[in-house]
Every structure is written in C-alpha cells, then in structure tokens.
Design a protein around this motif. Sequence first.
Motif, PDB file in Angstrom:
ATOM      1  N   THR A   1       0.829  -1.348   0.044  1.00  9.16           N
ATOM      2  CA  THR A   1       0.112  -0.008  -0.010  1.00  9.16           C
ATOM      3  C   THR A   1       1.046   1.265   0.064  1.00  9.16           C
ATOM      4  N   GLY A   2       2.166   1.185  -0.235  1.00 15.23           N
ATOM      5  CA  GLY A   2       3.153   2.298  -0.260  1.00 15.23           C
ATOM      6  C   GLY A   2       3.618   2.789   1.151  1.00 15.23           C
ATOM      7  N   GLY A   3       3.826   1.882   1.987  1.00 15.10           N
ATOM      8  CA  GLY A   3       4.485   2.535   3.298  1.00 15.10           C
ATOM      9  C   GLY A   3       3.445   2.726   4.441  1.00 15.10           C
ATOM     10  N   ILE A   4       1.951   2.307   4.062  1.00  6.61           N
ATOM     11  CA  ILE A   4       1.042   2.643   5.320  1.00  6.61           C
ATOM     12  C   ILE A   4       1.577   1.828   6.342  1.00  6.61           C
ATOM     13  N   ASP A   5       1.273   2.471   7.611  1.00 12.83           N
ATOM     14  CA  ASP A   5       1.360   1.716   8.834  1.00 12.83           C
ATOM     15  C   ASP A   5      -0.043   1.547   9.614  1.00 12.83           C
ATOM     16  N   PHE A   6      -0.593   0.719   9.622  1.00 15.64           N
ATOM     17  CA  PHE A   6      -2.005   0.762  10.050  1.00 15.64           C
ATOM     18  C   PHE A   6      -2.011   0.976  11.553  1.00 15.64           C
ATOM     19  N   SER A   7      -1.174   0.564  12.407  1.00 14.80           N
ATOM     20  CA  SER A   7      -1.111   0.878  13.689  1.00 14.80           C
ATOM     21  C   SER A   7      -1.024   2.293  14.171  1.00 14.80           C
ATOM     22  N   ASN A   8      -0.680   3.185  13.213  1.00  9.68           N
ATOM     23  CA  ASN A   8      -0.384   4.502  13.496  1.00  9.68           C
ATOM     24  C   ASN A   8      -1.361   5.395  12.777  1.00  9.68           C
ATOM     25  N   LEU A   9      -2.503   5.058  12.240  1.00 13.30           N
ATOM     26  CA  LEU A   9      -3.532   5.686  11.487  1.00 13.30           C
ATOM     27  C   LEU A   9      -4.443   5.916  12.638  1.00 13.30           C
TER      28      LEU A   9
ATOM     29  N   ALA B   1       2.488  13.617  16.003  1.00 10.44           N
ATOM     30  CA  ALA B   1       3.152  12.909  14.912  1.00 10.44           C
ATOM     31  C   ALA B   1       2.653  11.648  14.990  1.00 10.44           C
ATOM     32  N   SER B   2       2.233  10.965  16.052  1.00 13.66           N
ATOM     33  CA  SER B   2       1.974   9.722  16.101  1.00 13.66           C
ATOM     34  C   SER B   2       0.785   9.598  16.987  1.00 13.66           C
ATOM     35  N   LEU B   3       0.070   7.947  16.889  1.00 12.83           N
ATOM     36  CA  LEU B   3      -0.949   7.639  18.032  1.00 12.83           C
ATOM     37  C   LEU B   3      -0.385   7.613  19.454  1.00 12.83           C
ATOM     38  N   ALA B   4       0.885   7.193  19.515  1.00 13.54           N
ATOM     39  CA  ALA B   4       1.445   6.956  21.022  1.00 13.54           C
ATOM     40  C   ALA B   4       1.462   8.585  21.428  1.00 13.54           C
TER      41      ALA B   4
ATOM     42  N   ASP C   1      -0.338   9.987  24.627  1.00 11.55           N
ATOM     43  CA  ASP C   1       0.544  10.473  25.985  1.00 11.55           C
ATOM     44  C   ASP C   1       0.041  11.702  26.278  1.00 11.55           C
ATOM     45  N   ALA C   2      -0.410  12.594  25.250  1.00  9.70           N
ATOM     46  CA  ALA C   2      -1.030  13.814  25.643  1.00  9.70           C
ATOM     47  C   ALA C   2      -2.363  13.977  26.168  1.00  9.70           C
ATOM     48  N   GLY C   3      -2.977  12.743  26.204  1.00 12.41           N
ATOM     49  CA  GLY C   3      -4.444  12.640  26.706  1.00 12.41           C
ATOM     50  C   GLY C   3      -5.253  13.232  25.594  1.00 12.41           C
ATOM     51  N   ALA C   4      -5.032  13.274  24.477  1.00  7.89           N
ATOM     52  CA  ALA C   4      -5.857  13.790  23.184  1.00  7.89           C
ATOM     53  C   ALA C   4      -6.768  12.691  22.994  1.00  7.89           C
TER      54      ALA C   4
END
Length: 141
Positions: A47-55, A65-68, A72-75
């Motif tokens: 799929t061209g480098g898509i990382d599902f875990s970070n969507l 920048a990332s899901l983590a 972590d920011a509580g958003a």
Amino acid sequence: MIKEFRDFIARGNVMDMAVGIIIGAAFTAIVTSLVADLINPIIGVVTGGIDFSNLFVNLGDGEFASLAAARDAGAPVFAYGSFITAVINFLIIAFVVFLLVKAVNKIKEAAEGEKEEAPAAPAGPSELDVLMEIRDSLRKG
C-alpha cells in the motif's frame, strides 16, 4: 457449596476449557506478533508504506506525530488503524481455528470409519432363546 464448586472444577470439560484458554492466550500473542511483525509490513509495502497501527484521527486540539504521542498527551483520538489491525488479527485467528476444526473433524471421521469397518462380534443366543431351549428340554425330559 464448597463441595459443589469442587465437583464443578473437577469435571473434565472445565479442565479442558482452562487448558484451551491458556493455549488461546499464548496463541493470541503469536498471532499478534505475526500481524505486527510480518503481515503489516508486507501490507505496508503493497500500500505504499502505510502503517495501520499509527492511523488515527485527532478529535481534539493540537497536532501529534503519532498515535502514541496523542495518547500520551491525553488527546481524544479515533484510532481506526488499531481497529484494522484487530480485524486482521481476528481473521487470521478465525482461519487457523477453522483449519484446526477441519483437521479434527477429518481425524474423527477416519476413526469412526475404522470402527464401522471392524467386523461385528458374532451374536450369541439371546436370553429368550436360552430360556426357550431350557423350557423345551424340560418338556422332553
């Protein structure tokens, strides 16, 4: 009540279920690693480098920048990539369970086929036949 609980635990089905749960937990760890470490990278290449875990979709303020980092920011985030990963995990587990059940059913059918092919033991006289012979022999003698 304690005796009933002990009897319940001692049943074979409960013990089989406990073993199944333990093996299932270990199997889940293997499948999670399979998906995260082997399948997702292959899907990412296709799929061209898509990382599902970070969507994810940020539902609050700020840029992350990332899901983590967002978590972590509580958003508040809508982590649809994690859901896609969970669906892939489920499909793999369901397919493997299907293959296991199919193999077990095949083994059971083969075992039942062997039982049916075994010659039946010769049937002796029934109880009624023996009693009738005794009656007839008493009438004669």
